[in-house]
Design a protein around this motif. Structure first.
Motif, PDB file in Angstrom:
ATOM      1  N   ALA A  49       0.827  -1.203   0.000  1.00 17.87           N
ATOM      2  CA  ALA A  49       0.000   0.000   0.000  1.00 17.87           C
ATOM      3  C   ALA A  49       0.863   1.256   0.000  1.00 17.87           C
ATOM      4  O   ALA A  49       0.565   2.233  -0.713  1.00 17.87           O
ATOM      5  N   TYR A  50       1.948   1.279   0.788  1.00 16.08           N
ATOM      6  CA  TYR A  50       2.845   2.437   0.806  1.00 16.08           C
ATOM      7  C   TYR A  50       3.510   2.643  -0.553  1.00 16.08           C
ATOM      8  O   TYR A  50       3.642   3.777  -1.024  1.00 16.08           O
ATOM      9  N   ILE A  51       3.918   1.569  -1.189  1.00 15.17           N
ATOM     10  CA  ILE A  51       4.540   1.689  -2.517  1.00 15.17           C
ATOM     11  C   ILE A  51       3.548   2.257  -3.530  1.00 15.17           C
ATOM     12  O   ILE A  51       3.874   3.159  -4.312  1.00 15.17           O
ATOM     13  N   LEU A  52       2.309   1.747  -3.500  1.00 17.32           N
ATOM     14  CA  LEU A  52       1.290   2.252  -4.431  1.00 17.32           C
ATOM     15  C   LEU A  52       0.969   3.721  -4.165  1.00 17.32           C
ATOM     16  O   LEU A  52       0.766   4.501  -5.105  1.00 17.32           O
ATOM     17  N   MET A  53       0.929   4.114  -2.898  1.00 18.66           N
ATOM     18  CA  MET A  53       0.672   5.527  -2.587  1.00 18.66           C
ATOM     19  C   MET A  53       1.828   6.412  -3.071  1.00 18.66           C
ATOM     20  O   MET A  53       1.608   7.517  -3.572  1.00 18.66           O
ATOM     21  N   PHE A  54       3.054   5.927  -2.925  1.00 14.50           N
ATOM     22  CA  PHE A  54       4.208   6.690  -3.399  1.00 14.50           C
ATOM     23  C   PHE A  54       4.164   6.844  -4.913  1.00 14.50           C
ATOM     24  O   PHE A  54       4.437   7.929  -5.447  1.00 14.50           O
ATOM     25  N   VAL A  55       3.817   5.773  -5.627  1.00 17.01           N
ATOM     26  CA  VAL A  55       3.710   5.836  -7.085  1.00 17.01           C
ATOM     27  C   VAL A  55       2.607   6.812  -7.493  1.00 17.01           C
ATOM     28  O   VAL A  55       2.783   7.623  -8.419  1.00 17.01           O
ATOM     29  N   ALA A  56       1.470   6.785  -6.785  1.00 16.71           N
ATOM     30  CA  ALA A  56       0.383   7.713  -7.095  1.00 16.71           C
ATOM     31  C   ALA A  56       0.817   9.159  -6.841  1.00 16.71           C
ATOM     32  O   ALA A  56       0.512  10.070  -7.630  1.00 16.71           O
ATOM     33  N   LEU A  57       1.539   9.384  -5.759  1.00 19.20           N
ATOM     34  CA  LEU A  57       2.024  10.731  -5.454  1.00 19.20           C
ATOM     35  C   LEU A  57       3.010  11.204  -6.518  1.00 19.20           C
ATOM     36  O   LEU A  57       2.954  12.350  -6.981  1.00 19.20           O
ATOM     37  N   LEU A  58       3.907  10.313  -6.933  1.00 18.96           N
ATOM     38  CA  LEU A  58       4.892  10.659  -7.962  1.00 18.96           C
ATOM     39  C   LEU A  58       4.205  10.966  -9.283  1.00 18.96           C
ATOM     40  O   LEU A  58       4.553  11.959  -9.949  1.00 18.96           O
ATOM     41  N   LEU A  59       3.237  10.139  -9.683  1.00 22.69           N
ATOM     42  CA  LEU A  59       2.510  10.411 -10.933  1.00 22.69           C
ATOM     43  C   LEU A  59       1.739  11.723 -10.857  1.00 22.69           C
ATOM     44  O   LEU A  59       1.685  12.478 -11.838  1.00 22.69           O
ATOM     45  N   THR A  60       1.132  12.000  -9.718  1.00 27.55           N
ATOM     46  CA  THR A  60       0.401  13.258  -9.567  1.00 27.55           C
ATOM     47  C   THR A  60       1.348  14.451  -9.697  1.00 27.55           C
ATOM     48  O   THR A  60       1.022  15.455 -10.339  1.00 27.55           O
ATOM     49  N   TYR A  61       2.521  14.340  -9.089  1.00 29.51           N
ATOM     50  CA  TYR A  61       3.508  15.417  -9.175  1.00 29.51           C
ATOM     51  C   TYR A  61       3.994  15.625 -10.613  1.00 29.51           C
ATOM     52  O   TYR A  61       4.140  16.743 -11.090  1.00 29.51           O
ATOM     53  N   LEU A  62       4.253  14.506 -11.316  1.00 30.42           N
ATOM     54  CA  LEU A  62       4.781  14.607 -12.681  1.00 30.42           C
ATOM     55  C   LEU A  62       3.725  15.108 -13.669  1.00 30.42           C
ATOM     56  O   LEU A  62       4.055  15.786 -14.640  1.00 30.42           O
ATOM     57  N   LEU A  63       2.482  14.763 -13.467  1.00 28.82           N
ATOM     58  CA  LEU A  63       1.426  15.141 -14.414  1.00 28.82           C
ATOM     59  C   LEU A  63       0.884  16.548 -14.154  1.00 28.82           C
ATOM     60  O   LEU A  63       0.211  17.113 -15.013  1.00 28.82           O
ATOM     61  N   HIS A  64       1.179  17.138 -13.050  1.00 30.53           N
ATOM     62  CA  HIS A  64       0.670  18.477 -12.730  1.00 30.53           C
ATOM     63  C   HIS A  64       1.524  19.537 -13.306  1.00 30.53           C
ATOM     64  O   HIS A  64       2.580  19.696 -13.483  1.00 30.53           O
TER      65      HIS A  64
END
Length: 64
Positions: A49-64
């Motif tokens: 779950a922590y890994i998936l949350m980190f990936v989601a945070l990274l994708l959100t940062y990169l796509l913004h």
């Protein structure tokens, strides 16, 4: 009358077999305890779950 007597007798026999099974099952519980689990499944799930949350945070940062 005869049908109810047979039904009652079969219910009593079923109950006795059921009780014997419970008593025999309880007798086996007095043996040594089960070994401790090698890995904790909850910790593995939390790590994923922590890994998936980190990936989601990274994708959100990169796509913004």
């Amino acid at each position: 009358m005869e049908g109810t007597a047979v039904a009652r007798l079969s219910a009593v026999i079923f109950f006795l077999f059921f009780m014997v099974g419970i008593v025999r099952g309880k007798a086996q519980d007095s043996s040594s305890p089960a070994p401790a689990p090698i890995s904790n499944g909850m910790a593995v799930d939390q790590g994923i779950a922590y890994i998936l949350m980190f990936v989601a945070l990274l994708l959100t940062y990169l796509l913004h």
